[in-house]
Every structure is written in structure tokens, then in C-alpha cells.
Design a protein around this motif. Sequence first.
Motif, mmCIF file in Angstrom:
data_model
loop_
_atom_site.group_PDB
_atom_site.id
_atom_site.type_symbol
_atom_site.label_atom_id
_atom_site.label_comp_id
_atom_site.label_asym_id
_atom_site.label_seq_id
_atom_site.Cartn_x
_atom_site.Cartn_y
_atom_site.Cartn_z
ATOM 1 N N ALA A 92 27.463 -51.438 -3.235
ATOM 2 C CA ALA A 92 27.535 -51.227 -1.790
ATOM 3 C C ALA A 92 28.378 -52.311 -1.130
ATOM 4 O O ALA A 92 28.260 -53.493 -1.457
ATOM 5 C CB ALA A 92 26.127 -51.237 -1.197
ATOM 6 N N ASP A 93 29.212 -51.911 -0.197
ATOM 7 C CA ASP A 93 29.997 -52.862 0.597
ATOM 8 C C ASP A 93 29.044 -53.603 1.528
ATOM 9 O O ASP A 93 28.399 -52.982 2.376
ATOM 10 C CB ASP A 93 31.050 -52.095 1.405
ATOM 11 C CG ASP A 93 32.010 -53.016 2.134
ATOM 12 O OD1 ASP A 93 31.632 -54.161 2.468
ATOM 13 O OD2 ASP A 93 33.162 -52.599 2.391
ATOM 14 N N PRO A 94 28.918 -54.927 1.392
ATOM 15 C CA PRO A 94 27.929 -55.666 2.191
ATOM 16 C C PRO A 94 28.230 -55.654 3.690
ATOM 17 O O PRO A 94 27.365 -55.994 4.494
ATOM 18 C CB PRO A 94 28.011 -57.088 1.623
ATOM 19 C CG PRO A 94 29.377 -57.183 1.024
ATOM 20 C CD PRO A 94 29.668 -55.818 0.484
ATOM 21 N N LEU A 98 23.947 -49.059 6.639
ATOM 22 C CA LEU A 98 23.557 -48.021 5.702
ATOM 23 C C LEU A 98 24.085 -46.651 6.121
ATOM 24 O O LEU A 98 24.459 -45.838 5.266
ATOM 25 C CB LEU A 98 22.037 -47.974 5.552
ATOM 26 C CG LEU A 98 21.348 -49.206 4.977
ATOM 27 C CD1 LEU A 98 19.918 -48.851 4.559
ATOM 28 C CD2 LEU A 98 22.101 -49.803 3.813
ATOM 29 N N SER A 99 24.137 -46.386 7.411
ATOM 30 C CA SER A 99 24.682 -45.101 7.867
ATOM 31 C C SER A 99 26.144 -44.957 7.468
ATOM 32 O O SER A 99 26.585 -43.870 7.061
ATOM 33 C CB SER A 99 24.535 -44.971 9.383
ATOM 34 O OG SER A 99 25.211 -46.031 10.048
ATOM 35 N N ASP A 100 26.908 -46.042 7.555
ATOM 36 C CA ASP A 100 28.324 -45.991 7.176
ATOM 37 C C ASP A 100 28.481 -45.912 5.662
ATOM 38 O O ASP A 100 29.428 -45.296 5.155
ATOM 39 C CB ASP A 100 29.061 -47.215 7.716
ATOM 40 C CG ASP A 100 29.100 -47.238 9.241
ATOM 41 O OD1 ASP A 100 29.287 -46.163 9.833
ATOM 42 O OD2 ASP A 100 28.911 -48.310 9.832
ATOM 43 N N ARG A 133 21.003 -51.083 9.632
ATOM 44 C CA ARG A 133 20.996 -52.378 8.963
ATOM 45 C C ARG A 133 22.053 -52.446 7.873
ATOM 46 O O ARG A 133 22.493 -51.437 7.338
ATOM 47 C CB ARG A 133 19.619 -52.642 8.353
ATOM 48 C CG ARG A 133 18.490 -52.674 9.376
ATOM 49 C CD ARG A 133 17.169 -53.011 8.736
ATOM 50 N NE ARG A 133 16.052 -52.891 9.671
ATOM 51 C CZ ARG A 133 14.796 -53.131 9.368
ATOM 52 N NH1 ARG A 133 14.479 -53.497 8.120
ATOM 53 N NH2 ARG A 133 13.849 -53.000 10.273
ATOM 54 N N ARG A 134 22.418 -53.678 7.523
ATOM 55 C CA ARG A 134 23.363 -53.916 6.436
ATOM 56 C C ARG A 134 22.590 -54.233 5.144
ATOM 57 O O ARG A 134 21.398 -54.531 5.205
ATOM 58 C CB ARG A 134 24.313 -55.049 6.808
ATOM 59 C CG ARG A 134 25.276 -54.670 7.947
ATOM 60 C CD ARG A 134 26.278 -55.770 8.233
ATOM 61 N NE ARG A 134 27.297 -55.321 9.166
ATOM 62 C CZ ARG A 134 27.173 -55.316 10.491
ATOM 63 N NH1 ARG A 134 26.039 -55.777 11.048
ATOM 64 N NH2 ARG A 134 28.148 -54.878 11.262
ATOM 65 N N PRO A 135 23.262 -54.186 4.004
ATOM 66 C CA PRO A 135 22.557 -54.374 2.727
ATOM 67 C C PRO A 135 21.677 -55.611 2.643
ATOM 68 O O PRO A 135 20.580 -55.547 2.070
ATOM 69 C CB PRO A 135 23.708 -54.412 1.715
ATOM 70 C CG PRO A 135 24.719 -53.478 2.293
ATOM 71 C CD PRO A 135 24.659 -53.742 3.789
#
Length: 225
Positions: A92-94, A98-100, A133-135
Motif C-alpha cells: 500500500a502507498d503510505p 484507504l478510500s484512495d 485514514r492513511r495506512p
Amino acid sequence: MLELDRVTAGYERRAPVLRAVTLTLAPGEGVGLAGPSGCGKSTLARVAALLHQPSAGRVVVDGEHVRGWRHRAPRALRTAFGVVFQQPRLAADPRLRLSDLIAEPLRAGGLDPAARVRELADAVGLGADLLGRRPHEVSDGQLQRACVARALALRPRWLVCDEMTAMLDASTTAALVGVVQEYRAVSGAGLLAVGHDRVLLDRWCDRVVEWTPAGLKPMDEPAGP
């Protein structure tokens, strides 16, 4: 039909990881691939998903002989596969929410992601609060849920799950296996599942093959003398 015919593959100048391996999956079939760490299971999964070019042998997808790999493969072949890796944080791109992350393949195909992202988030058990949120702001299990949703975004005909549940707790494992099985039941997609847990593979797949020094063998057959 997904056919890997006498595939040999490796990395740079190292000795081949795979030597003349043959494996066939029928449409809608679930095949588990078991074996010890380092035997080449993940390499075979990457070859099957068109992410790693073999040095010999051939891969045939639905009657089409594969001649291009990764971005060189025709779009129709690339989008036929949904892939879930073992370590979601490496997949996953940090920088992405999550939606993107879920929307990545949809946007790459010029599709409007909004409705499909909501549908997939519901399917994998991600609430609206998590999608923003992001990873680094979510758990491994929550991030893997997003990665499974991303793999299903383009409604692939083939799923390749490489140790998908290795880093997950029992409840998340059950939930995500359930998501994959429900998708297969609705779509008729084939599945190649790599793993160490024979009990899980037996429950998840129609048949399980094991990596042995003599090659791939059904797990209910003896490995030989």
C-alpha cells in the motif's frame, strides 16, 4: 483456464527459484499451494498473476498465450487478475487514504470510483471513519481489508492470494476468506491461494497441492520415497 506450463523463473543472476513447474486452474476452481518457506510459492504466484516474467515455459490465460508482463501485458489480461499480498504495508502507498487505495485501479481505468468504493468497503467491513485514514493510522487487519477491496475493484476473473492471512488474527482471517468466497460464488472467479495453514487451505480451496522436491503433488498423495 489458467495454465502454467513448465515454468522456470528466478531473479537476476541467481539460480532459478522455479524449475519446469506446471500448474493448471479451471475457471471457478480454488487451488491451494502449500510448501515450506523459500521454496518458490510466492514466485509462482507472481508469475501466475503476470507480475514476474519467467525465463522459460509459458502462461496461458483463458486461451491467450501471455507475451507481456506487468505494464506490458494487455490491459484486458492485467485486469483479469486481483492480487492480495502477505504484507499489506509493503503493498500500500503510505500516502494514500484507504478510500484512495481502494479506488486506485478504478481511477487507472478511467472509472468513477465513488459508488464502487462504498460497495467494496461495506463488503470487507471498513466503516466510513476508516476510509479517511492513511495506512499508518490503521491496523494490519484493517489495511489488509482495504487491499482485498482493491483486488476486487475491477471484478477480476482470477484471484491470487499470497499468504493473505499470515499476519491476521482469527476473526479477520475468517472475515476476509468469507469475502473472497462470496465473491467467487457470485462471479465464478478462480483462486490460487498460497499458504502454510493446511486446515485453512483445505476449507478454502477445492484442492491443495504441495511443493515437494519432486514437484507439485496433491496433498492427499504421497510425496514419494
